[in-house]
Write a protein that holds these residues in place. Structure first.
Motif, mmCIF file in Angstrom:
data_model
loop_
_atom_site.group_PDB
_atom_site.id
_atom_site.type_symbol
_atom_site.label_atom_id
_atom_site.label_comp_id
_atom_site.label_asym_id
_atom_site.label_seq_id
_atom_site.Cartn_x
_atom_site.Cartn_y
_atom_site.Cartn_z
ATOM 1 N N ILE A 138 45.435 32.681 38.861
ATOM 2 C CA ILE A 138 44.158 32.374 38.210
ATOM 3 C C ILE A 138 43.822 33.426 37.165
ATOM 4 N N GLU A 139 44.074 34.674 37.491
ATOM 5 C CA GLU A 139 43.753 35.759 36.568
ATOM 6 C C GLU A 139 44.521 35.630 35.259
ATOM 7 N N GLU A 140 45.743 35.096 35.316
ATOM 8 C CA GLU A 140 46.573 34.976 34.118
ATOM 9 C C GLU A 140 46.115 33.863 33.184
ATOM 10 N N ILE A 141 45.503 32.814 33.715
ATOM 11 C CA ILE A 141 45.193 31.649 32.878
ATOM 12 C C ILE A 141 43.699 31.378 32.725
ATOM 13 N N ALA A 142 42.844 32.166 33.333
ATOM 14 C CA ALA A 142 41.405 31.902 33.281
ATOM 15 C C ALA A 142 40.804 32.236 31.919
ATOM 16 N N THR A 143 41.378 33.186 31.203
ATOM 17 C CA THR A 143 40.815 33.602 29.921
ATOM 18 C C THR A 143 41.437 32.818 28.769
ATOM 19 N N THR A 144 40.797 32.882 27.617
ATOM 20 C CA THR A 144 41.324 32.223 26.419
ATOM 21 C C THR A 144 42.662 32.827 26.028
ATOM 22 N N ASP A 148 46.338 30.974 25.761
ATOM 23 C CA ASP A 148 47.197 31.076 24.575
ATOM 24 C C ASP A 148 48.600 31.533 24.954
ATOM 25 N N ARG A 149 48.699 32.511 25.851
ATOM 26 C CA ARG A 149 50.018 32.964 26.307
ATOM 27 C C ARG A 149 50.755 31.843 27.044
ATOM 28 N N LEU A 150 50.001 31.063 27.817
ATOM 29 C CA LEU A 150 50.587 29.943 28.540
ATOM 30 C C LEU A 150 51.129 28.908 27.557
ATOM 31 N N LYS A 151 50.370 28.609 26.519
ATOM 32 C CA LYS A 151 50.837 27.673 25.484
ATOM 33 C C LYS A 151 52.097 28.197 24.810
ATOM 34 N N ASP A 152 52.111 29.483 24.477
ATOM 35 C CA ASP A 152 53.295 30.085 23.849
ATOM 36 C C ASP A 152 54.522 29.938 24.741
ATOM 37 N N GLU A 153 54.343 30.211 26.026
ATOM 38 C CA GLU A 153 55.473 30.126 26.951
ATOM 39 C C GLU A 153 55.987 28.689 27.067
ATOM 40 N N ILE A 154 55.073 27.721 27.116
ATOM 41 C CA ILE A 154 55.485 26.315 27.194
ATOM 42 C C ILE A 154 56.254 25.923 25.938
ATOM 43 N N VAL A 170 50.950 23.195 21.590
ATOM 44 C CA VAL A 170 50.593 22.533 22.840
ATOM 45 C C VAL A 170 49.076 22.470 22.894
ATOM 46 N N PHE A 171 48.550 21.308 23.239
ATOM 47 C CA PHE A 171 47.102 21.144 23.380
ATOM 48 C C PHE A 171 46.799 20.735 24.810
ATOM 49 N N PHE A 172 45.854 21.434 25.435
ATOM 50 C CA PHE A 172 45.376 21.050 26.757
ATOM 51 C C PHE A 172 44.237 20.061 26.547
ATOM 52 N N THR A 173 44.415 18.833 27.000
ATOM 53 C CA THR A 173 43.343 17.838 26.862
ATOM 54 C C THR A 173 42.490 17.780 28.138
ATOM 55 N N ASP A 174 42.937 18.447 29.177
ATOM 56 C CA ASP A 174 42.207 18.553 30.430
ATOM 57 C C ASP A 174 42.694 19.854 31.077
ATOM 58 N N PHE A 175 41.777 20.668 31.598
ATOM 59 C CA PHE A 175 42.175 21.949 32.196
ATOM 60 C C PHE A 175 41.148 22.316 33.250
#
Length: 178
Positions: A138-144, A148-154, A170-175
Motif C-alpha cells: 500500500i505504501e508503494e502505490i498510495a501516493t501519486t 507513476d512508478r507503477l505505470k512506468d514499471e508496467i 498506461v491509464f488507470f480508469t479505476d483504482f
C-alpha cells in the motif's frame, strides 16, 4: 621552574586545541562530501542527458523509447487506446494479507497495428500486470509518485515483449485500495 611547567602546560593546551579544530574540520568536510555523493546518486540522470546521447541509426527498425521518456504522453495527441477488458483484483503485500487493489487499465499504443499483437498476447500482458500489482504494498502505490512508478514499471515490462510497436502510456480508469 614554575614558569617552565606553566609554559609546557600552555603549549600542550594549544596543541590539543589545534588538533581538536583539525579533527572537527575533517569531520565536517567528510559529512559535506558524503552528502554531495548521496545527492548525486539518488538524483540519477536527467532526461536531457538521456535525450542528448547519440543513437545508432538502423533501417526498418522501430525504436522503442527510453523508460523515463516513454510514459509521458502528449495529451493533445493521444495514440490509439486499448482498454483491458477485465479489471484486476489482487492482494497487496501486507503483514496481515487483508488488503487488496482493484484497478482497470487502458493502454495507449504507439500505432494502430499494435492492437492485433496486444490482443494476441493479452494473456501474457494480464499475467505481467497481475505479477507487478501483487508485488506492491500500500505504501508503494498510495501516493501519486507511487502510481507513476507503477505505470512506468508496467510500460517497461510490457514493452519488453512487443514487436510491432510499444505502449506509450498506461491509464488507470479505476483504482481502489481496500
Amino acid at each position: 621552574m614554575a614558569e617552565e611547567k606553566e609554559n609546557t602546560e600552555q603549549q600542550t593546551q594549544n596543541k590539543s586545541k589545534a588538533l581538536l579544530f583539525i579533527i572537527i574540520g575533517a569531520v565536517i568536510f567528510m559529512l559535506i562530501l558524503g552528502g554531495i555523493v548521496a545527492m548525486l546518486l539518488l538524483s540519477g540522470g536527467s532526461e536531457e542527458s538521456i535525450e542528448s546521447q547519440p543513437t545508432p541509426v538502423t533501417q526498418n527498425v522501430q525504436k522503442k523509447p527510453q523508460a523515463s521518456a516513454s510514459r509521458h504522453s502528449d495529451y493533445m495527441n493521444v495514440g490509439p487506446l486499448y482498454p483491458i477488458a477485465q479489471p484486476f483484483i489482487v492482494n497487496l503485500v501486507t503483514q496481515s494479507g487483508r488488503r487488496y487493489l482493484k484497478t482497470s487499465i487502458t493502454l495507449e499504443l504507439s500505432n494502430q497495428k499494435l492492437q492485433n499483437e496486444i490482443e494476441a498476447k493479452s494473456t501474457i500482458i494480464q499475467d505481467t500486470i497481475i505479477e507487478i500489482l501483487s508485488s506492491k504494498s500500500i505504501e508503494e502505490i498510495a501516493t501519486t509518485k507511487g502510481k507513476d512508478r507503477l505505470k512506468d514499471e508496467i510500460v517497461n515490462r510490457i514493452n519488453n515483449f512487443l514487436i510491432d510497436g510499444y505502449v506509450k502510456n498506461v491509464f488507470f480508469t479505476d483504482f481502489v485500495i481496500q
